[in-house]
Design a protein around this motif. Structure first.
Motif, PDB file in Angstrom:
ATOM      1  N   SER A 186      -0.181   5.243 -10.087  1.00  0.00           N
ATOM      2  CA  SER A 186      -1.061   4.857  -9.148  1.00  0.00           C
ATOM      3  C   SER A 186      -1.793   3.659  -9.541  1.00  0.00           C
ATOM      4  O   SER A 186      -1.808   2.598  -8.861  1.00  0.00           O
ATOM      5  N   GLU A 187      -2.505   3.599 -10.833  1.00  0.00           N
ATOM      6  CA  GLU A 187      -2.917   2.492 -11.290  1.00  0.00           C
ATOM      7  C   GLU A 187      -2.181   1.154 -11.528  1.00  0.00           C
ATOM      8  O   GLU A 187      -2.632   0.163 -11.141  1.00  0.00           O
TER       9      GLU A 187
ATOM     10  N   GLU B 183      -3.489  14.436   0.970  1.00  0.00           N
ATOM     11  CA  GLU B 183      -2.834  14.551  -0.415  1.00  0.00           C
ATOM     12  C   GLU B 183      -2.528  12.963  -0.616  1.00  0.00           C
ATOM     13  O   GLU B 183      -2.626  12.357  -1.560  1.00  0.00           O
ATOM     14  N   ALA B 184      -1.603  12.612   0.438  1.00  0.00           N
ATOM     15  CA  ALA B 184      -0.939  11.374   0.297  1.00  0.00           C
ATOM     16  C   ALA B 184      -1.709  10.184   1.132  1.00  0.00           C
ATOM     17  O   ALA B 184      -1.272   9.588   2.006  1.00  0.00           O
ATOM     18  N   MET B 185      -3.100   9.873   0.729  1.00  0.00           N
ATOM     19  CA  MET B 185      -3.705   8.827   1.035  1.00  0.00           C
ATOM     20  C   MET B 185      -3.491   7.467   0.488  1.00  0.00           C
ATOM     21  O   MET B 185      -3.583   7.385  -0.551  1.00  0.00           O
ATOM     22  N   SER B 186      -3.275   6.475   1.479  1.00  0.00           N
ATOM     23  CA  SER B 186      -3.010   5.069   0.916  1.00  0.00           C
ATOM     24  C   SER B 186      -4.390   4.546   0.700  1.00  0.00           C
ATOM     25  O   SER B 186      -5.427   4.979   1.181  1.00  0.00           O
ATOM     26  N   ASP B 187      -4.402   3.382   0.065  1.00  0.00           N
ATOM     27  CA  ASP B 187      -5.726   2.489  -0.316  1.00  0.00           C
ATOM     28  C   ASP B 187      -6.426   2.230   1.099  1.00  0.00           C
ATOM     29  O   ASP B 187      -7.599   2.502   1.425  1.00  0.00           O
ATOM     30  N   SER B 188      -5.618   1.939   2.201  1.00  0.00           N
ATOM     31  CA  SER B 188      -6.054   1.297   3.388  1.00  0.00           C
ATOM     32  C   SER B 188      -6.522   2.511   4.091  1.00  0.00           C
ATOM     33  O   SER B 188      -7.608   2.428   4.913  1.00  0.00           O
ATOM     34  N   ASP B 189      -6.065   3.810   4.026  1.00  0.00           N
ATOM     35  CA  ASP B 189      -6.408   5.055   4.449  1.00  0.00           C
ATOM     36  C   ASP B 189      -7.874   5.199   4.330  1.00  0.00           C
ATOM     37  O   ASP B 189      -8.977   5.712   4.903  1.00  0.00           O
TER      38      ASP B 189
ATOM     39  N   VAL C 176      -0.479  15.468 -12.762  1.00  0.00           N
ATOM     40  CA  VAL C 176      -1.573  14.718 -12.178  1.00  0.00           C
ATOM     41  C   VAL C 176      -1.776  13.533 -13.174  1.00  0.00           C
ATOM     42  O   VAL C 176      -2.018  12.469 -12.526  1.00  0.00           O
TER      43      VAL C 176
ATOM     44  N   ARG D 179       3.909   7.349  -6.330  1.00  0.00           N
ATOM     45  CA  ARG D 179       3.144   8.736  -6.848  1.00  0.00           C
ATOM     46  C   ARG D 179       4.005   9.824  -6.674  1.00  0.00           C
ATOM     47  O   ARG D 179       4.084  10.574  -7.399  1.00  0.00           O
ATOM     48  N   LEU D 180       4.560   9.939  -5.519  1.00  0.00           N
ATOM     49  CA  LEU D 180       5.180  11.241  -5.043  1.00  0.00           C
ATOM     50  C   LEU D 180       6.618  11.282  -5.834  1.00  0.00           C
ATOM     51  O   LEU D 180       6.820  12.211  -6.377  1.00  0.00           O
TER      52      LEU D 180
ATOM     53  N   LEU E 269     -12.613  -1.720 -11.100  1.00  0.00           N
ATOM     54  CA  LEU E 269     -13.552  -1.026 -12.040  1.00  0.00           C
ATOM     55  C   LEU E 269     -12.846  -1.567 -13.609  1.00  0.00           C
ATOM     56  O   LEU E 269     -13.659  -1.387 -14.598  1.00  0.00           O
TER      57      LEU E 269
ATOM     58  N   ASP F  45       0.720  -1.300   0.012  1.00  0.00           N
ATOM     59  CA  ASP F  45       0.099  -0.216   0.002  1.00  0.00           C
ATOM     60  C   ASP F  45       0.852   1.301   0.018  1.00  0.00           C
ATOM     61  O   ASP F  45       0.441   2.228  -0.929  1.00  0.00           O
TER      62      ASP F  45
ATOM     63  N   ARG G  74      -0.744  -0.228  -8.277  1.00  0.00           N
ATOM     64  CA  ARG G  74      -1.697  -1.018  -7.625  1.00  0.00           C
ATOM     65  C   ARG G  74      -1.731  -2.344  -8.302  1.00  0.00           C
ATOM     66  O   ARG G  74      -2.189  -3.237  -7.617  1.00  0.00           O
TER      67      ARG G  74
ATOM     68  N   VAL H 128       1.755   4.964  -2.663  1.00  0.00           N
ATOM     69  CA  VAL H 128       1.682   6.499  -2.375  1.00  0.00           C
ATOM     70  C   VAL H 128       3.105   6.956  -2.749  1.00  0.00           C
ATOM     71  O   VAL H 128       3.607   8.063  -3.333  1.00  0.00           O
TER      72      VAL H 128
ATOM     73  N   ARG I  79     -13.761   4.299  -6.465  1.00  0.00           N
ATOM     74  CA  ARG I  79     -14.629   3.221  -6.182  1.00  0.00           C
ATOM     75  C   ARG I  79     -14.875   3.207  -4.769  1.00  0.00           C
ATOM     76  O   ARG I  79     -15.928   2.855  -4.176  1.00  0.00           O
TER      77      ARG I  79
ATOM     78  N   THR J 270      -1.373   9.681 -11.631  1.00  0.00           N
ATOM     79  CA  THR J 270      -2.525   9.004 -11.813  1.00  0.00           C
ATOM     80  C   THR J 270      -2.228   7.540 -12.342  1.00  0.00           C
ATOM     81  O   THR J 270      -2.599   6.452 -12.111  1.00  0.00           O
TER      82      THR J 270
ATOM     83  N   VAL K 195      -4.527  12.936  -6.762  1.00  0.00           N
ATOM     84  CA  VAL K 195      -4.991  12.033  -7.668  1.00  0.00           C
ATOM     85  C   VAL K 195      -6.038  11.255  -7.210  1.00  0.00           C
ATOM     86  O   VAL K 195      -6.176  10.678  -5.778  1.00  0.00           O
ATOM     87  N   LEU K 196      -6.975  11.207  -7.894  1.00  0.00           N
ATOM     88  CA  LEU K 196      -8.438  10.280  -7.566  1.00  0.00           C
ATOM     89  C   LEU K 196      -8.395   9.189  -8.714  1.00  0.00           C
ATOM     90  O   LEU K 196      -8.767   9.627  -9.723  1.00  0.00           O
ATOM     91  N   ASP K 197      -7.790   8.149  -8.251  1.00  0.00           N
ATOM     92  CA  ASP K 197      -7.633   7.027  -9.454  1.00  0.00           C
ATOM     93  C   ASP K 197      -8.905   6.006  -9.305  1.00  0.00           C
ATOM     94  O   ASP K 197      -9.811   6.411  -8.521  1.00  0.00           O
ATOM     95  N   SER K 198      -8.684   4.736  -9.806  1.00  0.00           N
ATOM     96  CA  SER K 198     -10.161   4.017  -9.717  1.00  0.00           C
ATOM     97  C   SER K 198     -10.107   3.515  -8.364  1.00  0.00           C
ATOM     98  O   SER K 198     -11.524   3.409  -8.144  1.00  0.00           O
ATOM     99  N   PHE K 199      -9.249   3.023  -7.769  1.00  0.00           N
ATOM    100  CA  PHE K 199      -9.503   2.570  -6.443  1.00  0.00           C
ATOM    101  C   PHE K 199     -10.364   3.811  -5.429  1.00  0.00           C
ATOM    102  O   PHE K 199     -11.431   3.493  -4.834  1.00  0.00           O
TER     103      PHE K 199
END
Lengths: 141, 124
Positions: free
Chosen positions: A52-53, B18-24, A45, A27-28, A108, A20, A56, A24, B60, A49, B53-57
């Motif tokens: 990130s995809e 800003e730096a949120m992980s999926d588990s957060d 951005v 991304r940074l 998704l 996880d 993951r 992050v 969802r 993004t 970043v607002l990605d697919s996870f």
């Protein structure tokens, strides 16, 4: 690809992608390097993004992998290239995985095809049992 | 890094960092769902103005929060989606279908008051 004589690459940075927090961090890091290369605003951005995809996917579908970031100069154009490699189960049907809305998990199904739309160049090499390597680049306009 | 949830009258407000992980994000989803019951909240506002970043996870999870809120009797509004983030979401093919959005917290509260007001009148 990157070995082409015309291209000059700066020092590459490689970071592990295992959990996880690495998504992050990826991304940074990608944002930082992209900024150094000269990308601004929306491009930063879009890059973060896409990263990130793909990272993951590594965390969800493979046990782990790594991402290499490189600033690239190719002739007169300058850009950034990311190579994301995992030693996971691989993708048996890459064409299917590149279609919008296809997912073997609970996602998704937009990660791979979406990331391709966010970047300029996108290449995926994968086969069952062999892991997956995604190479993608963005160029300064 | 858990997201603080503020209570403002009938509304819960969560500012995603800003730096949120999926588990957060997953934790925020679960926290909000239980807080709605705890405070009898009628609205949930998620502020994403500092998120790049607002990605697919993330999308969802936001859709999940909206549905959880609805099932718990509250309405969700998302505020502060930045222009580059909106562009990236559209390119990715992400759709926040049926979720009201507002420019900023102030507009979001205004929108929420109208929505919550309406549903209260209906209940009478």
């Amino acid at each position: 690809m990157l070995e082409r004589a015309a291209s000059v690459t700066d020092d590459a940075i490689t970071i592990p992608i295992e959990g996880d927090a690495d998504i992050v961090a990826a991304r940074l890091k990608s944002r930082q390097l992209a900024k150094q290369v000269g990308f601004t605003g929306t491009d930063l951005v879009l890059i973060a993004t896409a990263i990130s995809e793909i990272t993951r996917n590594i965390v969800c579908y493979a046990t782990g992998g790594q991402m290499t970031l490189t600033a690239v100069t190719e002739g007169r154009r300058r850009g950034i290239t990311f190579v994301m490699r995992d030693q996971g189960p691989g993708i048996s049907d890459v064409q299917q995985a590149m279609r919008d809305g296809f997912s073997t998990g609970k996602s998704l199904g937009l990660g791979l095809p979406g990331a391709r739309r966010l970047m300029d160049d996108f290449q995926i090499v994968s086969s069952a049992g062999q892991g997956t390597t995604v190479t993608m680049s963005k160029w300064l306009r | 890094m858990p997201v603080p949830i503020l209570k403002q009258g009938d509304i819960l407000i969560a500012s995603v960092q800003e730096a949120m992980s999926d588990s957060d994000l997953a934790l925020l989803r679960d926290d909000l769902t239980s807080r709605i019951g705890e405070f009898h909240s009628l609205g949930v506002m998620i502020d994403v103005s500092t998120v790049d970043v607002l990605d697919s996870f993330a999308t969802r999870t936001l859709l999940d929060i909206a549905e959880n809120s609805r099932l718990r009797g509250a309405k969700m509004v998302i505020v502060g989606i930045q222009p580059p983030v909106a562009i990236a979401m559209v390119k990715l093919g992400l759709i926040l279908d049926g979720i009201p959005t507002a420019h900023d917290l102030e507009d979001g509260i205004e929108l929420m008051r109208r929505n919550v007001g309406k549903s209260r009148q209906r209940d009478r």
